[in-house]
Design an enzyme around this catalytic site. Structure first.
Site, PDB file in Angstrom:
ATOM      1  N   LYS A  61       2.719 -64.221 -90.276  1.00 29.16           N
ATOM      2  CA  LYS A  61       2.493 -63.824 -91.672  1.00 29.16           C
ATOM      3  C   LYS A  61       2.243 -65.082 -92.477  1.00 29.16           C
ATOM      4  O   LYS A  61       3.061 -66.017 -92.421  1.00 29.16           O
ATOM      5  CB  LYS A  61       3.721 -63.112 -92.260  1.00 29.16           C
ATOM      6  N   GLU A  67      10.837 -54.791 -82.932  1.00 26.75           N
ATOM      7  CA  GLU A  67      10.736 -55.974 -83.791  1.00 26.75           C
ATOM      8  C   GLU A  67      12.084 -56.306 -84.425  1.00 26.75           C
ATOM      9  O   GLU A  67      12.761 -55.429 -84.977  1.00 26.75           O
ATOM     10  CB  GLU A  67       9.697 -55.671 -84.880  1.00 26.75           C
ATOM     11  N   HIS A 117       9.539 -46.732 -99.689  1.00 29.42           N
ATOM     12  CA  HIS A 117       9.444 -47.450 -98.413  1.00 29.42           C
ATOM     13  C   HIS A 117      10.824 -48.005 -98.106  1.00 29.42           C
ATOM     14  O   HIS A 117      11.324 -48.879 -98.819  1.00 29.42           O
ATOM     15  CB  HIS A 117       8.428 -48.581 -98.608  1.00 29.42           C
ATOM     16  N   GLU A 123      -1.214 -55.171 -88.827  1.00 34.34           N
ATOM     17  CA  GLU A 123      -0.618 -54.069 -89.597  1.00 34.34           C
ATOM     18  C   GLU A 123      -0.988 -54.165 -91.078  1.00 34.34           C
ATOM     19  O   GLU A 123      -0.158 -53.850 -91.931  1.00 34.34           O
ATOM     20  CB  GLU A 123       0.904 -54.072 -89.411  1.00 34.34           C
ATOM     21  N   ASP A 127      10.745 -51.363 -85.986  1.00 34.86           N
ATOM     22  CA  ASP A 127      11.160 -52.594 -86.670  1.00 34.86           C
ATOM     23  C   ASP A 127      12.519 -52.355 -87.329  1.00 34.86           C
ATOM     24  O   ASP A 127      12.653 -51.517 -88.228  1.00 34.86           O
ATOM     25  CB  ASP A 127      10.126 -52.985 -87.742  1.00 34.86           C
ATOM     26  N   LYS A 143      10.197 -47.912 -89.223  1.00 37.90           N
ATOM     27  CA  LYS A 143      11.294 -48.718 -89.750  1.00 37.90           C
ATOM     28  C   LYS A 143      12.603 -48.025 -89.409  1.00 37.90           C
ATOM     29  O   LYS A 143      12.777 -46.823 -89.701  1.00 37.90           O
ATOM     30  CB  LYS A 143      11.161 -48.860 -91.265  1.00 37.90           C
ATOM     31  N   ASP A 179      10.298 -61.606 -85.991  1.00 37.28           N
ATOM     32  CA  ASP A 179       9.603 -61.636 -87.282  1.00 37.28           C
ATOM     33  C   ASP A 179      10.382 -62.567 -88.226  1.00 37.28           C
ATOM     34  O   ASP A 179      10.063 -63.748 -88.345  1.00 37.28           O
ATOM     35  CB  ASP A 179       9.489 -60.211 -87.842  1.00 37.28           C
ATOM     36  N   LYS A 196       4.259 -48.195 -86.900  1.00 35.73           N
ATOM     37  CA  LYS A 196       5.498 -48.991 -86.881  1.00 35.73           C
ATOM     38  C   LYS A 196       6.556 -48.163 -87.591  1.00 35.73           C
ATOM     39  O   LYS A 196       6.334 -47.712 -88.720  1.00 35.73           O
ATOM     40  CB  LYS A 196       5.230 -50.306 -87.599  1.00 35.73           C
TER      41      LYS A 196
END
Ligand code: MUC
Ligand code: MG
Length: 397
Positions: A296, A247, A45, A350, A221, A192, A272, A190
């Site tokens: 979050k 984002e 990731h 998400e 994002d 990245k 964020d 989403k």
């Protein structure tokens, strides 16, 4: 009438037997145990600031004098990269400072316990959130109700849920997204950005948008990865590609840059990393530096803090998004209960974390159907630890 000017201590007087001096009879916090858990994820990731092949959590188990057990989770991403807290620092802060300060206190005195935690430790919001969530789990179990009832009750029983594309390889990402669409797991993605060089990333987003844009909504994002000129250029491209939301394009501190970006962009902007505290939320809302806030629990110290952020955001005309930090089903459940209680959650959520882990440490993972995550039923958070799995994935040594 004289105002109460004692700002140094808002906690009620708590007697030595643990009962609040208001006379409320309550079970008390007897034991708090932290377990660091490392669970591999299905593929690498990659964010602009980190790449990870596993998730690191602190699982917090709180036991009361009457033997009720509540579970909370603090999720982290890539060590001290996404934020300053790590699994190691969270466990140390809880064991050494927070647990000794709250053992013996009434479990249903969440506001009092929050005040004690804030006096004991600055920030450390993920650590505080894991404790607050375990307490909400205990209280709602004692009442025999799902956790969302403590937040005023659910206004939805399922929440549309995004999947994150973050391998950096557009061919792999298109295949991954198609599988999610075909199995009706996700139709919100989403993407990245910021891990590749600019030309490659820009070509990648064009490929992803042309392959997926007709079947799904796309969010980008950047995790603070761009400077202002790059962000301006990319936002023009995103508008042409039909990207729904962008984002955290700039550094978390760059409110003035975000205001300039937002004033020129037709694509809405979400903050964020730039909003952890209520003060951050107020500064962003006042400046007009974003259109949407990602909530979050790890950023806001738990549901109580997250509710404050949501209220400030809404009052400032911003919309809400249910963010994640790749929580397991434990952290995802707490978030889903909280998000289910928000009157408006315009940009969905998400909580795909449980699906990217190779395995779970619970017996009853979050259920996904029809592009949504289902809010667990409870009582409590509605999640049971699997002791064998916990033993298997707990960090050794
Ligand atoms: C973030 O910045 O939003 C959420 C999904 C994901 O892939 O990374 C996280 C953190
Ligand atoms: Mg983000």
């Amino acid at each position: 009438m004289k105002a109460d000017t004692n700002t140094s201590d808002h906690a009620p007087d708590i007697g030595s037997d643990g009962a609040a001096s208001g006379g409320l009879s309550s079970d008390i916090v007897e034991r708090i145990e932290c377990t660091i858990v490392d669970i591999p994820i299905k593929r690498l990731h990659k964010l602009s600031s980190l790449a990870t092949a596993e998730q690191n959590y602190v699982i917090v188990r709180i036991e009361t004098r009457e033997g009720v057990v509540g579970i909370g989770e603090a999720s982290t991403l890539g060590g001290p990269r996404w934020s300053e807290e790590t699994a190691e620092s969270i466990a140390a802060v809880i064991d050494r400072y927070l647990a000794p300060a709250i053992i013996g206190k009434p479990v249903d005195g969440i506001n009092a316990i929050s005040a004690i935690m804030d006096k004991t430790a600055k920030r450390n919001n993920a650590a505080k959130s894991s404790i607050e969530c375990a307490l909400f789990d205990i209280i709602s179990q004692r009442l025999g109700v799902p956790m969302h009832r403590l937040f005023g009750g659910a206004v939805r029983d399922r929440i549309r849920v995004a999947w994150t594309l973050a391998s950096g390889d557009p061919g792999q990402e298109i295949e991954e997204a198609k599988e999610k669409l075909e199995t009706r797991r996700h139709n919100l993605f989403k993407i990245k950005m910021g891990a590749l060089d600019l030309a490659k990333d820009s070509a990648r987003i064009t490929k992803l948008a042309s392959a997926l844009g007709a079947h799904a909504d796309l969010i980008v994002d950047a995790n603070e990865g761009w400077d202002e000129p790059v962000a301006h250029r990319l936002l023009d491209q995103f508008d042409d590609l039909g990207i729904a939301l962008v984002e955290q394009p700039l550094a978390a501190w760059d409110i003035e840059g975000a205001v300039r970006l937002k004033s020129r962009s037709r694509v809405p902007i979400m903050v964020d990393e730039g909003v952890f505290s209520p003060h951050d939320a107020l500064a962003v809302a006042r400046a007009g530096a974003a259109d949407v806030v990602s909530l979050k629990l790890v950023k806001h110290g738990g549901p109580t803090g997250a509710r404050k952020i949501a209220a400030i955001a809404e009052s400032g005309g911003l919309s809400l998004y249910g963010g994640c930090l790749l929580e397991s089903s434990i952290g995802a459940a707490a978030h889903l209960h909280f998000f289910a209680s928000l009157e408006k959650l315009q940009w969905h959520c998400e909580h795909f974390g449980p699906q990217i882990l190779v395995d779970e440490i619970v017996t009853d993972p979050i259920v996904y159907e029809d592009f949504c995550a289902v809010v667990p039923e409870g009582p409590g958070a509605g999640i049971e630890i699997d002791p064998d799995k916990l033993r298997h994935y707990r960090r050794k040594g």
